[in-house]
Scaffold this active site. Sequence first.
Site, PDB file in Angstrom:
ATOM      1  N   SER A 185      41.442 -50.884  24.405  1.00  0.00           N
ATOM      2  CA  SER A 185      41.420 -50.271  25.731  1.00  0.00           C
ATOM      3  C   SER A 185      42.817 -49.774  26.072  1.00  0.00           C
ATOM      4  CB  SER A 185      40.981 -51.301  26.780  1.00  0.00           C
ATOM      5  OG  SER A 185      41.178 -50.824  28.099  1.00  0.00           O
ATOM      6  N   TYR A 215      41.523 -59.528  30.724  1.00  0.00           N
ATOM      7  CA  TYR A 215      40.901 -58.446  29.958  1.00  0.00           C
ATOM      8  C   TYR A 215      41.939 -57.738  29.097  1.00  0.00           C
ATOM      9  CZ  TYR A 215      38.623 -53.958  29.028  1.00  0.00           C
ATOM     10  OH  TYR A 215      38.121 -52.828  28.406  1.00  0.00           O
TER      11      TYR A 215
END
Length: 259
Positions: free
Chosen positions: A159, A172
């Site tokens: 990501s 995350y």
Amino acid sequence: MTQQHPTDLADPSDVADQGTIAGKVIAITGANSGIGAAIAEHLAQRGASVVLGARRADRLAEVVERIDAAGGVAFGLEVDVRQRADVARLVATAQERYGRLDVLVSNAGSMAISGFDELRQDDWDDMVATNLTGVLNGIGAALPVFRAQGSGHFVHMASTSAHRIVPTQGVYAATKTAVRVLSEALRQEAGPDLRVTVVSPGMTNTEWVRSAAADDDAASYVRSIAQPPSAIARAVAYAIEQPAGVDVGEIIVRPTAQS
């Protein structure tokens, strides 16, 4: 839940040496919606035989049906990447049905973001188990297969959060940073016959991203600037279609409006 669609496959050594997607056998986790489903449909359209794993079997069946209706080759089975045996079964199914596995796309992920003060430790545990341990389970299942074949390609989903840290995304981002780190270590150990690619999407219009929005206005904003999942699918295809001996290490794909 399974569906079988037989296909004539080229000799494994021939496929491994070609800069192409057609004829490859590709397993994809988290393939029941969003980015995973887009990758599955795009690669099947390009001629790959795709073996799809996800937790929501009903949604996965819909993806398999769409691929089938478009003339592609797909097989789906219920897989929880947090469970080592499930990922091993995904890899074994590809081998049993199609004779080999050329690419493993570890896409399954959790984006249960929150501020640390909320102490949502169950969500933290799930993100670590899904985003990080799930990728490690894929490596554990596929690496011996790739070594035995003398070819193989890991595609790991990270990501842009692994590049730019923002509030509420600490855990995350940590899991996605870890994916980048372990992927680079794997690449260095892989040798000349295996490939490792990290794909780092920015804001993408998926249900995970929309659900992470704080309110309706935020969700509307996300939809207005987020890139479609098909953009990530094309990036994955680009990495896979490179000729043998060419390894695309990382691709960052984000909307132009994302800071």
